[in-house]
Write a protein that holds these residues in place. Sequence first.
Motif, mmCIF file in Angstrom:
data_model
loop_
_atom_site.group_PDB
_atom_site.id
_atom_site.type_symbol
_atom_site.label_atom_id
_atom_site.label_comp_id
_atom_site.label_asym_id
_atom_site.label_seq_id
_atom_site.Cartn_x
_atom_site.Cartn_y
_atom_site.Cartn_z
ATOM 1 N N ARG A 32 112.140 -7.072 73.508
ATOM 2 C CA ARG A 32 113.662 -7.151 72.822
ATOM 3 C C ARG A 32 114.309 -7.300 74.319
ATOM 4 O O ARG A 32 115.936 -7.192 73.982
ATOM 5 C CB ARG A 32 113.862 -5.790 72.910
ATOM 6 C CG ARG A 32 112.501 -5.284 71.727
ATOM 7 C CD ARG A 32 111.911 -3.614 71.271
ATOM 8 N NE ARG A 32 112.112 -3.312 69.795
ATOM 9 C CZ ARG A 32 110.788 -3.786 69.486
ATOM 10 N NH1 ARG A 32 109.869 -4.851 69.953
ATOM 11 N NH2 ARG A 32 110.512 -3.807 68.239
ATOM 12 N N LEU A 33 114.122 -7.170 75.226
ATOM 13 C CA LEU A 33 114.269 -7.611 76.564
ATOM 14 C C LEU A 33 115.005 -8.995 77.362
ATOM 15 O O LEU A 33 116.491 -9.056 77.313
ATOM 16 C CB LEU A 33 113.670 -6.758 78.536
ATOM 17 C CG LEU A 33 113.938 -5.622 78.563
ATOM 18 C CD1 LEU A 33 113.239 -5.221 79.320
ATOM 19 C CD2 LEU A 33 114.787 -5.046 78.828
ATOM 20 N N LEU A 34 114.800 -10.172 76.958
ATOM 21 C CA LEU A 34 114.363 -11.547 76.652
ATOM 22 C C LEU A 34 115.245 -12.101 75.685
ATOM 23 O O LEU A 34 115.172 -12.773 75.516
ATOM 24 C CB LEU A 34 113.241 -11.873 77.418
ATOM 25 C CG LEU A 34 113.087 -11.376 78.432
ATOM 26 C CD1 LEU A 34 111.442 -11.597 78.995
ATOM 27 C CD2 LEU A 34 114.257 -11.310 79.668
ATOM 28 N N GLY A 35 114.879 -11.544 74.496
ATOM 29 C CA GLY A 35 114.774 -12.566 73.132
ATOM 30 C C GLY A 35 114.126 -13.920 73.384
ATOM 31 O O GLY A 35 114.342 -14.853 72.014
ATOM 32 N N LEU A 37 109.372 -14.974 72.780
ATOM 33 C CA LEU A 37 107.934 -14.345 72.908
ATOM 34 C C LEU A 37 108.087 -15.125 73.847
ATOM 35 O O LEU A 37 107.080 -14.675 74.677
ATOM 36 C CB LEU A 37 107.970 -14.614 70.830
ATOM 37 C CG LEU A 37 106.005 -14.070 71.436
ATOM 38 C CD1 LEU A 37 105.851 -13.115 71.601
ATOM 39 C CD2 LEU A 37 105.633 -14.739 69.873
ATOM 40 N N ALA A 38 108.298 -16.108 73.781
ATOM 41 C CA ALA A 38 107.151 -17.367 75.397
ATOM 42 C C ALA A 38 108.094 -16.698 76.848
ATOM 43 O O ALA A 38 106.695 -15.991 77.212
ATOM 44 C CB ALA A 38 108.011 -18.745 75.321
ATOM 45 N N PRO A 97 117.867 -15.883 69.999
ATOM 46 C CA PRO A 97 117.343 -15.352 70.021
ATOM 47 C C PRO A 97 115.571 -16.180 69.192
ATOM 48 O O PRO A 97 115.685 -16.880 67.876
ATOM 49 C CB PRO A 97 117.453 -14.231 70.085
ATOM 50 C CG PRO A 97 118.444 -14.169 69.943
ATOM 51 C CD PRO A 97 118.872 -15.374 69.341
ATOM 52 N N GLU A 98 114.139 -16.379 69.822
ATOM 53 C CA GLU A 98 113.113 -16.648 68.546
ATOM 54 C C GLU A 98 112.726 -15.668 67.607
ATOM 55 O O GLU A 98 112.962 -14.188 68.090
ATOM 56 C CB GLU A 98 111.893 -16.758 69.824
ATOM 57 C CG GLU A 98 112.075 -18.073 71.039
ATOM 58 C CD GLU A 98 110.603 -17.946 71.799
ATOM 59 O OE1 GLU A 98 109.474 -17.289 71.030
ATOM 60 O OE2 GLU A 98 110.968 -17.729 73.099
ATOM 61 N N PRO A 99 112.670 -16.287 67.057
ATOM 62 C CA PRO A 99 112.464 -15.190 65.115
ATOM 63 C C PRO A 99 110.833 -15.265 65.345
ATOM 64 O O PRO A 99 110.285 -15.996 65.412
ATOM 65 C CB PRO A 99 113.114 -16.757 64.064
ATOM 66 C CG PRO A 99 112.545 -17.933 65.085
ATOM 67 C CD PRO A 99 113.155 -18.155 66.563
ATOM 68 N N LEU A 100 110.316 -13.913 65.166
ATOM 69 C CA LEU A 100 109.358 -13.533 64.882
ATOM 70 C C LEU A 100 109.109 -13.444 63.239
ATOM 71 O O LEU A 100 109.976 -13.165 62.170
ATOM 72 C CB LEU A 100 109.208 -12.212 65.436
ATOM 73 C CG LEU A 100 109.347 -12.211 66.699
ATOM 74 C CD1 LEU A 100 109.067 -10.869 66.939
ATOM 75 C CD2 LEU A 100 108.698 -12.983 67.423
ATOM 76 N N MET A 130 117.949 -9.940 63.710
ATOM 77 C CA MET A 130 118.144 -11.479 64.754
ATOM 78 C C MET A 130 119.879 -10.786 65.072
ATOM 79 O O MET A 130 120.488 -10.554 66.215
ATOM 80 C CB MET A 130 118.566 -12.740 64.033
ATOM 81 C CG MET A 130 118.418 -13.660 64.702
ATOM 82 S SD MET A 130 118.075 -13.843 65.835
ATOM 83 C CE MET A 130 116.640 -14.638 65.259
ATOM 84 N N ALA A 131 120.490 -9.858 64.266
ATOM 85 C CA ALA A 131 122.126 -9.439 64.561
ATOM 86 C C ALA A 131 121.518 -8.318 65.706
ATOM 87 O O ALA A 131 122.879 -8.850 66.570
ATOM 88 C CB ALA A 131 122.948 -9.038 63.191
ATOM 89 N N PHE A 132 120.471 -8.175 65.858
ATOM 90 C CA PHE A 132 120.446 -7.127 67.259
ATOM 91 C C PHE A 132 120.999 -7.646 68.118
ATOM 92 O O PHE A 132 121.250 -7.746 69.107
ATOM 93 C CB PHE A 132 119.605 -5.896 66.547
ATOM 94 C CG PHE A 132 119.213 -4.175 67.504
ATOM 95 C CD1 PHE A 132 120.242 -3.051 67.406
ATOM 96 C CD2 PHE A 132 118.693 -4.686 69.093
ATOM 97 C CE1 PHE A 132 120.379 -2.628 68.683
ATOM 98 C CE2 PHE A 132 118.508 -3.638 70.175
ATOM 99 C CZ PHE A 132 118.974 -2.353 69.638
ATOM 100 N N LEU A 133 119.808 -8.378 67.965
ATOM 101 C CA LEU A 133 118.979 -9.256 69.328
ATOM 102 C C LEU A 133 120.359 -10.325 70.021
ATOM 103 O O LEU A 133 120.613 -9.804 70.983
ATOM 104 C CB LEU A 133 118.175 -10.250 69.268
ATOM 105 C CG LEU A 133 117.139 -9.373 68.679
ATOM 106 C CD1 LEU A 133 115.982 -11.189 68.420
ATOM 107 C CD2 LEU A 133 116.234 -8.937 70.015
#
Length: 314
Positions: A32-35, A37-38, A97-100, A130-133
């Motif tokens: 959540r802080l970085l958007g 996953l890697a 951001p990376e999608p999950l 995604m909108a939030f990120l």
Amino acid sequence: MTTASEPGPARPDPSLSAIISERRHLINLAYRLLGSLADAEDVVQETYTRWYAMSREQQEAIESPGAWLTRVAGRICLDLLGSARARRERYVGEWIPEPLPDRTEWISGRPGASTLDPADRVTLDESVNMAFLVVLESMTPAERVAFILHDVFRYSFAEVADIVGRTPAACRQLASSARRRIRAAQSPATATAQQAGIVRDFKQAWEAKDIDALIGLLDPGATAISDGGGLVNAALRPIEGSERIARYAIDIADRVPNMTILERTVNGQPGLVAQQDGVTVTVMAFDVAGDRITRIWAVRNPDKLRPWTAGQPH
């Protein structure tokens, strides 16, 4: 990682299991802080490296190992966010951001790791849509950290201050500023079932190459953003307006006739996945207001699709 103090089978170190049990929390926080996953995985690995670099005496002197791990991970994230802006300026095209994927479809990107490893899953809720990120990306690093730690993870401002290096009062102001940004960018809530229906209609219109239907599903001021990272073809700038987006979608369908479009959950919300020869090549997230699509985010950068593609044919 455990060692036996006497001959015979190694007995688990209870403090070790407590430390390892924090991993999922740290992954959730760092994503959540970085958007990314890697990047989140790297942060957690570095956090544990710092823990195990301490002597047993130093570890035992720490009253709350979980709080220590969170503080260290939060500070590493804050440093990374500070350098991320420079990296984004060098990034080819738009950065998304990376999608999950949904937890039932999670594929671990690490060789040899179980695809069902719960430690590698990010809990999908409204704080990862995604909108939030994307709104989080517009915040200063300190705003983002203060907001996520306090409003999402419910840390006190005193605890946040210890991580951010500001006073509790300053952290309260940072979180308030972040909250205003979120409110200003939020679309009116649309029920998930309604969103899913609109995304499904978009998929069917896209497959049918029905440009009028596509335009009708898009808000006149809609924006579509794609992220190829310079590694694959993608629009380098946002595409604005319902007609331009619809024509772009039809053009893709014409150029990639063997594309399969699937309905999938993306960051906890209805989305689409495009596959070629059984391999996921694009993950699409949507923002819906009322009965129209207002924003589309299409992630094509293969480095950001690892949880979707590991184990798929190449």
